[in-house]
Design a protein around this motif. Structure first.
Motif, mmCIF file in Angstrom:
data_model
loop_
_atom_site.group_PDB
_atom_site.id
_atom_site.type_symbol
_atom_site.label_atom_id
_atom_site.label_comp_id
_atom_site.label_asym_id
_atom_site.label_seq_id
_atom_site.Cartn_x
_atom_site.Cartn_y
_atom_site.Cartn_z
ATOM 1 N N LEU A 11 0.600 -1.122 -0.085
ATOM 2 C CA LEU A 11 -0.143 -0.218 0.488
ATOM 3 C C LEU A 11 0.862 0.860 0.052
ATOM 4 C CD1 LEU A 11 -2.780 1.368 0.248
ATOM 5 C CD2 LEU A 11 -3.130 0.588 2.505
ATOM 6 N N ARG A 12 2.275 1.121 0.879
ATOM 7 C CA ARG A 12 2.672 2.590 0.818
ATOM 8 C C ARG A 12 2.971 2.858 -0.704
ATOM 9 N NH1 ARG A 12 7.460 4.317 1.491
ATOM 10 N NH2 ARG A 12 8.052 6.163 3.048
ATOM 11 N N ARG A 13 3.940 1.392 -1.488
ATOM 12 C CA ARG A 13 4.247 1.763 -2.275
ATOM 13 C C ARG A 13 3.538 2.528 -3.562
ATOM 14 N NH1 ARG A 13 4.297 -1.401 -6.298
ATOM 15 N NH2 ARG A 13 4.208 -3.641 -4.747
ATOM 16 N N ILE A 14 2.253 1.616 -3.673
ATOM 17 C CA ILE A 14 1.405 2.552 -4.308
ATOM 18 C C ILE A 14 0.674 3.253 -4.021
ATOM 19 C CG2 ILE A 14 -0.965 1.983 -5.226
ATOM 20 C CD1 ILE A 14 -0.238 -1.771 -4.970
ATOM 21 N N LEU A 15 0.927 4.442 -2.655
ATOM 22 C CA LEU A 15 0.239 5.010 -2.428
ATOM 23 C C LEU A 15 1.380 6.378 -3.093
ATOM 24 C CD1 LEU A 15 -1.078 5.014 1.096
ATOM 25 C CD2 LEU A 15 -2.684 5.844 -0.931
ATOM 26 N N ILE A 16 2.313 5.997 -2.572
ATOM 27 C CA ILE A 16 3.537 6.861 -3.219
ATOM 28 C C ILE A 16 4.121 7.010 -4.302
ATOM 29 C CG2 ILE A 16 5.702 7.448 -3.271
ATOM 30 C CD1 ILE A 16 5.825 6.176 0.224
ATOM 31 N N ALA A 19 0.175 9.387 -5.657
ATOM 32 C CA ALA A 19 0.109 10.466 -5.370
ATOM 33 C C ALA A 19 0.903 10.948 -4.639
ATOM 34 C CB ALA A 19 -1.251 10.216 -4.254
ATOM 35 N N GLY A 20 2.386 10.326 -4.048
ATOM 36 C CA GLY A 20 3.328 11.120 -3.634
ATOM 37 C C GLY A 20 3.252 10.735 -1.634
ATOM 38 N N GLU A 21 3.945 11.572 -1.748
ATOM 39 C CA GLU A 21 3.372 11.126 0.643
ATOM 40 C C GLU A 21 3.422 12.617 0.391
ATOM 41 O OE1 GLU A 21 6.164 8.773 3.561
ATOM 42 O OE2 GLU A 21 7.382 9.543 1.909
ATOM 43 N N ALA A 22 2.401 13.038 1.072
ATOM 44 C CA ALA A 22 2.561 14.133 2.253
ATOM 45 C C ALA A 22 3.942 14.635 2.858
ATOM 46 C CB ALA A 22 0.828 14.568 2.351
ATOM 47 N N GLU A 23 3.495 16.121 2.540
ATOM 48 C CA GLU A 23 4.819 16.105 3.134
ATOM 49 C C GLU A 23 4.847 16.697 4.520
ATOM 50 O OE1 GLU A 23 6.266 21.583 3.800
ATOM 51 O OE2 GLU A 23 5.236 21.274 1.411
ATOM 52 N N ALA A 45 -6.794 10.925 -5.014
ATOM 53 C CA ALA A 45 -5.568 9.922 -5.132
ATOM 54 C C ALA A 45 -5.950 8.726 -3.604
ATOM 55 C CB ALA A 45 -5.009 10.976 -3.404
ATOM 56 N N MET A 46 -7.452 8.599 -3.580
ATOM 57 C CA MET A 46 -7.348 7.114 -3.204
ATOM 58 C C MET A 46 -8.583 6.452 -4.284
ATOM 59 S SD MET A 46 -6.443 6.949 -0.450
ATOM 60 C CE MET A 46 -6.701 5.331 -0.253
ATOM 61 N N LEU A 47 -8.683 6.595 -5.119
ATOM 62 C CA LEU A 47 -9.257 6.156 -6.763
ATOM 63 C C LEU A 47 -8.246 6.179 -7.651
ATOM 64 C CD1 LEU A 47 -12.394 8.239 -7.107
ATOM 65 C CD2 LEU A 47 -12.575 6.025 -6.300
ATOM 66 N N GLU A 48 -7.254 6.633 -7.295
ATOM 67 C CA GLU A 48 -6.325 6.041 -7.692
ATOM 68 C C GLU A 48 -5.301 5.354 -7.913
ATOM 69 O OE1 GLU A 48 -2.909 5.877 -10.472
ATOM 70 O OE2 GLU A 48 -5.065 7.138 -11.216
ATOM 71 N N THR A 49 -5.469 5.121 -6.272
ATOM 72 C CA THR A 49 -4.600 4.087 -5.579
ATOM 73 C C THR A 49 -5.159 3.104 -5.869
ATOM 74 O OG1 THR A 49 -3.822 5.487 -4.301
ATOM 75 C CG2 THR A 49 -3.869 3.357 -2.880
ATOM 76 N N GLY A 50 -7.096 2.765 -5.524
ATOM 77 C CA GLY A 50 -7.636 1.178 -6.028
ATOM 78 C C GLY A 50 -7.347 0.883 -7.045
ATOM 79 N N SER A 51 -7.182 1.872 -8.292
ATOM 80 C CA SER A 51 -6.913 1.267 -9.577
ATOM 81 C C SER A 51 -5.558 1.037 -10.027
ATOM 82 C CB SER A 51 -6.702 2.659 -10.504
ATOM 83 O OG SER A 51 -8.049 3.272 -10.745
ATOM 84 N N ARG A 52 -4.781 1.749 -9.235
ATOM 85 C CA ARG A 52 -3.355 1.177 -9.161
ATOM 86 C C ARG A 52 -3.684 -0.129 -8.650
ATOM 87 N NH1 ARG A 52 1.142 4.235 -10.412
ATOM 88 N NH2 ARG A 52 0.786 5.894 -11.118
#
Length: 92
Positions: A11-16, A19-23, A45-52
């Motif tokens: 999850l961490r890898r896909i999120l980053i 959508a990147g990592e929040a500052e 960002a969550m929808l993009e994460t779901g697609s990935r």
């Protein structure tokens, strides 16, 4: 054959990647129960994460499942529930 597991590291890898990592937020295992909103991830960002996740893990997630998963732990559980269901042509 043991079903593949979706982990916090996945999850961490896909999120980053998506959508990147929040500052100012380190997305570590200690954040598993922190809401995505508090981590700086909005619905797009969550929808993009779901697609990935769908593409990489071969599951189909409803948009509502992804959006309703409030925390990383919730989303990991949703994905693993889908991975545990045998698909047509495979044996359990």
């Amino acid at each position: 054959m043991t079903p593949r597991q979706f982990t916090f590291a996945d999850l961490r890898r896909i999120l980053i990647e998506g959508a990147g990592e929040a500052e100012g937020v380190q997305l570590g295992q200690d954040k598993v129960d922190v809401t995505f909103a508090d981590l700086g991830y909005e619905s797009l960002a969550m929808l993009e994460t779901g697609s990935r996740i769908e593409r990489e893990f071969g599951v189909t997630l409803d948009d509502s499942e992804v959006i309703d998963a409030a925390t990383p732990g919730d989303l990991i559980a949703v994905v693993n529930a889908h991975l545990a269901v045998p698909t047509a042509g495979t044996s359990a």
